[in-house]
Design a protein around this motif. Structure first.
Motif, short mmCIF file in Angstrom:
data_model
loop_
_atom_site.label_atom_id
_atom_site.label_comp_id
_atom_site.label_asym_id
_atom_site.label_seq_id
_atom_site.Cartn_x
_atom_site.Cartn_y
_atom_site.Cartn_z
N CYS A 32 42.67 53.36 42.50
CA CYS A 32 41.45 53.74 43.23
C CYS A 32 41.24 52.76 44.38
O CYS A 32 41.19 51.54 44.15
CB CYS A 32 40.23 53.65 42.31
SG CYS A 32 40.34 54.58 40.79
N CYS A 35 39.24 49.26 44.02
CA CYS A 35 39.23 48.80 42.62
C CYS A 35 38.99 47.29 42.57
O CYS A 35 39.59 46.53 43.32
CB CYS A 35 40.57 49.14 41.98
SG CYS A 35 40.81 48.38 40.35
N TRP A 41 46.51 46.35 37.05
CA TRP A 41 47.35 47.51 37.40
C TRP A 41 48.77 47.39 36.84
O TRP A 41 49.33 48.37 36.40
CB TRP A 41 47.45 47.64 38.92
CG TRP A 41 46.20 48.13 39.59
CD1 TRP A 41 44.97 48.27 39.03
CD2 TRP A 41 46.08 48.53 40.96
NE1 TRP A 41 44.08 48.73 39.96
CE2 TRP A 41 44.72 48.90 41.15
CE3 TRP A 41 46.96 48.61 42.03
CZ2 TRP A 41 44.24 49.36 42.39
CZ3 TRP A 41 46.48 49.06 43.26
CH2 TRP A 41 45.14 49.44 43.43
N GLY A 73 39.78 48.84 31.13
CA GLY A 73 41.12 48.55 31.62
C GLY A 73 41.06 47.86 32.96
O GLY A 73 40.02 47.32 33.33
N GLY A 74 42.19 48.11 33.65
CA GLY A 74 43.32 49.01 33.42
C GLY A 74 42.86 50.43 33.06
O GLY A 74 41.72 50.78 33.21
N GLU A 75 43.83 51.21 32.64
CA GLU A 75 43.53 52.59 32.26
C GLU A 75 43.97 52.80 30.81
O GLU A 75 45.17 52.94 30.53
CB GLU A 75 44.27 53.54 33.21
CG GLU A 75 44.10 55.00 32.86
CD GLU A 75 42.65 55.39 32.61
OE1 GLU A 75 41.79 55.11 33.45
OE2 GLU A 75 42.36 55.98 31.55
N GLY A 106 39.50 56.20 34.10
CA GLY A 106 39.46 56.73 35.46
C GLY A 106 39.70 58.22 35.49
O GLY A 106 39.65 58.83 36.55
S1 SF4 Z 1 40.96 53.53 37.07
FE1 SF4 Z 1 39.83 51.57 37.00
S2 SF4 Z 1 41.43 49.97 36.91
FE2 SF4 Z 1 42.42 51.88 37.57
S3 SF4 Z 1 42.42 51.75 39.83
FE3 SF4 Z 1 40.60 52.93 39.20
S4 SF4 Z 1 38.94 51.40 39.08
FE4 SF4 Z 1 40.91 50.27 39.07
#
Ligand code: SF4
Length: 221
Positions: A32, A35, A41, A73-75, A106
């Motif tokens: 994202c 982020c 990541w 997370g992370g995811e 996410g």
């Molecule tokens: S889902 Fe959460 S950790 Fe992953 S890029 Fe998006 S904001 Fe960052």
């Protein structure tokens, strides 16, 4: 069962209701823009721990001082089997201790449920959707206005319903108070919670004014 974990923390008071255990999984490919957690990541064996080790860490905290568990997370959905194993262990502890289980993703709810059906069936609530910088400033424990706090069980409705429809922190309707925690480890500072737009830069300036320069921050490449 192996799970990639970024960090564990207790007590967490700025991410979910009450005092909580915080489990941050490692690895996210959603990227994202804006982020705040780019350090989560990357995926790799150096982040791998046994789910049993994470549950042992949970068991080493005083259960009477814990209201619930926040998995972020992370995811987390990147590791569906490990997440299911973790949630099964946490659900056993929910039976014993009355903890609620709240997870951040996410993905949208339907995508998460399809990718992680076993974990989805065990959670009390889900915070869904990618971070969208153009809509920064979401309801409690959400970074942007597109993100939803979805109670999934009776316990979830009891604990999260009051926050599900609120506006951004300190917003025109009064909003909820902004909550942040800082975890200091050696020369690193971890921010826990969901900052308001502009908070990271304000924190960086405030620390610099105290003679604490931040050499690297996770919200920029
Ligand atoms: S889902 Fe959460 S950790 Fe992953 S890029 Fe998006 S904001 Fe960052």
């Amino acid at each position: 069962m192996i799970i990639e974990v970024a960090r564990l923390h207790h007590p967490v008071t700025a991410l979910g209701p009450g005092t909580r255990l915080g489990i941050w999984t490692q690895g996210c490919t959603l990227a994202c823009p804006g982020c705040l957690s780019r350090d989560t990541w990357e995926s790799g064996p150096e982040y791998a721990v046994d789910v049993r080790t994470v549950l042992d860490w949970c068991d080493a905290r005083p259960p009477a001082e814990i209201d619930g568990v926040s998995v972020s997370g992370g995811e987390p959905s990147r590791q569906p089997l490990a997440l299911a194993e973790l949630c099964r262990g946490l659900a056993e502890r929910r039976e014993r201790h009355g903890w609620d289980l709240l997870c951040w993703t996410g993905l949208e709810e339907e995508e998460f449920a399809a990718r992680c059906p076993d974990a989805y069936a065990l959670l009390d609530g889900l915070v869904t959707g990618p971070y969208v910088a153009a809509r920064a400033g979401g309801g409690r424990w959400r970074g942007s206005a597109n993100q939803r706090l979805v109670p999934l069980t009776g316990l979830g409705r009891e604990r999260y319903d009051q926050w599900a429809e609120d506006g951004p922190a300190g917003g025109p309707e009064g909003g909820h108070p902004a909550e942040l925690q800082f975890q200091v480890e050696a020369d690193r500072i971890f921010l826990i919670g969901v900052p308001r737009p502009g908070d990271p830069a304000r924190i960086q300036r405030a620390l610099a004014a105290q003679g604490i320069p931040m050499k690297g921050v996770t919200w920029r490449p």
